[in-house]
Design an enzyme around this catalytic site. Structure first.
Site, PDB file in Angstrom:
ATOM      1  N   SER A 711       0.716  -1.495  -0.348  1.00 45.54           N
ATOM      2  CA  SER A 711      -0.805   0.010  -0.209  1.00 45.54           C
ATOM      3  C   SER A 711       1.347   0.812  -0.058  1.00 45.54           C
ATOM      4  CB  SER A 711      -1.371   0.065   1.060  1.00 45.54           C
ATOM      5  OG  SER A 711      -0.162   0.034   2.750  1.00 45.54           O
ATOM      6  N   LYS A 754      -6.836   4.087   7.743  1.00 51.00           N
ATOM      7  CA  LYS A 754      -5.396   4.979   7.574  1.00 51.00           C
ATOM      8  C   LYS A 754      -6.278   6.412   7.614  1.00 51.00           C
ATOM      9  CE  LYS A 754      -3.284   1.317   4.905  1.00 51.00           C
ATOM     10  NZ  LYS A 754      -3.827   0.793   3.418  1.00 51.00           N
TER      11      LYS A 754
END
Length: 817
Positions: A711, A754
């Protein structure tokens, strides 16, 4: 104020009665309060005088007429009582003797003469003084008085006979007393009256009333003493019977020993046989218990194996084979319990309520209904697995489910478990063998259907002693755990009624077959607003109570709680927040106790004073002033976090160096980013020859922490694009997503955590893969509204957002050589 040492009655004489009748009172009578006693007429009373004003009273009284008034205090805790804090009826006394002790106190002997009643107070300094009136008892010489006197004498003699505290001669002395007044005060002195009753006797104006009060008290004392003697007699008889039985048993054992009979093992075996018959064991368990009992009967009680058999039988008998707690299936009650115990977590609560509703319908309509694969319905329903960072409430959710259902709650921690025998138990061939921790927890719970929480299921290990995760497959499979077989018991135990709940910090380390048996519910962490509300509702009241404070003594302002959240804690949950709140409460407790504060208002300034310097910079992103740095978003075991990707270049031959404890997948992402930026050199306005003459070093800070996953691909591409183009990445932009060699941005996981981290860090814009758009539904609305979310399908769409067309192009960093 004085403390009496003992009582003694003055002799009953005609002269003394006439003396009392001709008593001349002074204009003002000094009043001496007595603690925990009442002075009666005809009493010779020793007193210990230590209070300064009482000492002065005695000094002055013995210089004059030596008469003082003795009254009982209403509250013995008061050191120097004032008018209104002593009784109005007392006894006039004459000081007979005064002896001064080494400490300056007085030991005084007084002779109590007659009752008096205070007319009015004349002084309270230097000691109490009052105008008093004599209040001799009203005596009617009639048949009722004679009858009351005789009843009192008879009762008093019976009490003396029953009580070991009085000499037997006291009964003969009572029979010789003719004066009813003297008799009443004699009995009142020695009857052990409570203070209230003693004052009531003294205050009664009629002698008949005094006699009735004393008769009622002695009648009760007689009943108490009689009952006490009966209890002692019964206990003595039981002790004698127990001793007799003991001697008989010892004789019987000696006879059986001479005959070679093992009486101990036989009687113990008979007890086990009775317990097995009454336990209602399943057929298999009953047969196994009877087989072991037969072996026990045939061996010596001192054999080591007999001890192992007794332990096995104890385990068989103590397990709750048929004991079930009744479920409380009120969904409304369950919803209230979950809302009381936890703030937020709406999706989790709804899934729990769904599970409880399904369980209620199955119980009402039959658990063996149709519809499950293979023709069998899952007996226990779904196994819920709460996954999330520490401190978000996973374990407490299990306790709330148990409270909502009215079931017992038991917990087993799997962290660091490496031995399969911890789950299934050891076979009885081993010394010190025991059942596994599953059955041990069931026995502690006391029912066959508790709420059973398996904590830290992601931290199970394996080695040469077996794989505990594989042993859990049977436990957590609703189609198999109806006949769970522990190695120690070696009989089937039904676990199908147990509600199993598991918790984990991360899903990746849970073995796939075990993960397949569970329904995963993610608890991703709390926003700042949610933490503030949790602190208000749960954490602050709990810490105030835990530190001995009251709610009205301590008030936290919202700004103070926000400061603790931002500057002193960095977590997805609220565990560190509760510890910090507890520290503030303890500091405030010191001020309340030491400085006598009645209330403390906790402000941000007080938080800074109490907790000292800030532990964190409130997770704020750093301003980026040079090219080659990008802000990525990552997921850790503690929730979401921001991650800085740093790149620099130097003279070389085009090699790429990676540092920061990166995993294999993350290293590949860095190589992809380097290749992609190199392939797009002309688009970025970079001379392709620069790549051939430059070595690139890419570093991810916090090098001691392992990092992996794809990611960070977008952040790595932007860091290198910034490095070679000379344009800085905007410091308020965070990014996440996997990048391919063709520049496509692929979806990643952990979007909610996140974005929560980006919100805490104060970022304004977040670049996300477009295919993660569906995950935005899980993000709290206040977070979505506070962030500008840019969804991209290709990395070219992210370049202008992060680098910005308004950014001035800076000269590329000079090569370090």
């Amino acid at each position: 104020m004085s403390t009496p040492k003992a009582f003694r009655m003055a002799p009953e004489t005609e002269e003394r009665s006439r003396e009392n009748e001709s008593l001349t009172l002074p204009a003002e009578l000094p009043i001496l309060p007595l603690r925990n006693t009442v002075a009666f007429p005809f009493t010779i009373l020793p007193l210990s005088i230590g209070i300064p004003r009482s000492v002065r009273l005695i000094e002055e009284a013995r210089q004059g007429e030596r008469l003082i008034g003795l009254v009982a205090m209403k509250d013995p805790q008061i050191e120097e009582p004032m008018p209104g804090q002593v009784h109005e009826v007392g006894t006039i006394a004459r000081i007979e003797r005064v002896v001064q002790t080494a400490e300056g106190h007085f030991s005084v002997i007084v002779q109590c003469l007659e009752r008096f009643r205070i007319a009015y107070w004349t002084a309270d300094q230097p000691y109490l003084k009052a105008r008093v009136d004599l209040a001799a008892d009203r005596l009617e010489e009639d048949l009722e008085t004679d009858a009351l006197q005789r009843s009192l004498v008879d009762l008093a003699r019976e009490v003396v006979a029953l009580s070991p505290n009085y000499p037997k001669e006291a009964a003969d002395f009572l029979a010789q007393v003719k004066n009813p007044r003297y008799l009443a005060y004699l009995v009142a002195n020695y009857a052990g009256l409570p203070m209230e009753k003693a004052q009531e006797v003294l205050a009664a104006d009629e002698l008949k009333q005094k006699l009735r009060l004393l008769i009622a008290h002695l009648a009760r004392e007689k009943e108490v003493l009689s009952l006490g003697q009966k209890i002692q007699s019964d206990a003595r008889e039981e002790m004698e019977k127990a001793q007799r039985d003991y001697f008989l048993r010892q004789q019987l054992k000696a006879i059986q020993k001479e005959l070679g009979e093992a009486d101990d093992s036989r009687s113990e075996a008979d007890e086990y046989a009775e317990k097995i018959a009454a336990a209602g064991l399943p057929e298999e368990a009953r047969k196994e218990a009877e087989r072991e009992l037969k072996r026990l009967r045939g061996m010596s009680p001192h054999s080591p194996e007999s001890s192992m058999i007794r332990t096995y039988l104890d385990w068989i008998l103590e397990l709750p084979w048929k004991k079930l707690s009744e479920d409380r299936t009120d969904i409304g009650h369950a919803r209230r319990v979950l809302d009381e115990d936890h703030y937020g977590l709406q999706e989790i609560k709804e899934r729990i309520l769904e599970a409880l509703a399904v369980r209620k319908l199955r119980a009402e309509r039959g658990a063996g209904a149709e519809g499950a694969p293979g023709g069998e319905a899952e007996p226990g329903g779904a196994i819920l697995c709460f996954v999330g960072p520490p401190g978000v409430g996973k374990t407490s959710l299990g306790k709330s489910i148990a409270r909502a259902l009215g079931r017992s709650f038991t917990r087993m921690s799997l962290g660091g478990v490496r031995d399969e025998a911890e789950i299934r138990g050891h076979r009885r061939t081993y010394i010190g063998a025991m059942p596994g921790r599953i059955l041990q927890a069931i026995r502690r719970a006391g029912t066959r259907n508790p709420v059973f929480m398996l904590d830290e299921v992601d931290k199970i290990g394996q080695d040469w002693r077996g794989d505990p995760a594989s042993a859990l497959l049977e436990v957590l499979d609703p189609a198999q755990n109806r006949a769970f077989r522990d190695h120690y018991l070696d009989v089937d135990f039904d676990l199908s009624e147990v509600i199993f709940i598991t918790t984990a910090n991360q899903l990746e380390t849970i073995p796939a077959p075990l993960r397949d048996r569970m329904e995963v519910l993610a608890l991703d962490g709390y926003t700042e607003a949610e933490k503030l509300e949790i602190a208000r509702r749960h954490l602050i009241p709990r810490q105030v109570k835990a530190n001995g404070l009251r709610e009205e003594e301590l008030t936290f302002t919202d700004d103070a709680v926000r400061k603790i959240i931002r500057d002193y804690t960095r977590e997805a949950g609220v565990r560190a927040l509760e510890r910090a709140l507890g520290a503030v409460c303890r500091k405030c407790a010191v001020r309340i106790v030491e400085q006598q504060w009645s209330h403390v208002l906790v402000t941000p300034e007080l938080v800074r004073e109490v907790l000292r310097k800030e532990a964190y910079e409130a997770e704020r992103s750093e301003p980026i002033e040079i090219p080659g740095i990008a802000t990525g978003l990552a997921v850790t075991s503690f929730g979401g976090d921001i991650l800085f990707i740093e790149a620099t270049r130097m003279k070389g031959k085009g090699t790429l160096t990676l540092t920061g404890h990166l995993g294999e997948v993350m290293r590949e992402s860095a190589q992809i980013a380097h290749s992609y930026v190199r392939s797009k050199a002309e688009v970025l306005g970079v001379d392709p020859a620069v790549f051939e003459a430059s070595d690139v070093h890419l570093h991810v800070p916090a090098g001691a922490v392992p990092k992996d996953g794809p990611s960070a691909g977008v952040a790595m591409v932007l860091a290198m694009a910034s490095l070679f183009s000379g344009r800085t990445v905007r410091g308020d932009v965070g990014m996440t997503g996997e990048v391919t060699l063709r520049g496509r941005v692929l979806p990643v996981g952990g979007i909610k955590m996140k974005l929560l981290a980006a919100h805490r860090a104060g970022l304004a814009t977040v670049i996300l893969p477009r295919r993660n758009e569906k995950d935005l539904e899980d993000v709290p609305r206040e977070v979505r509204d506070a962030l500008r979310l840019v969804l991209v399908e290709r990395i070219e769409e992210a370049l202008p957002v992060a680098l910005g067309t308004e950014n001035r192009r800076q000269p590329a960093l000079p090569l370090v050589g």
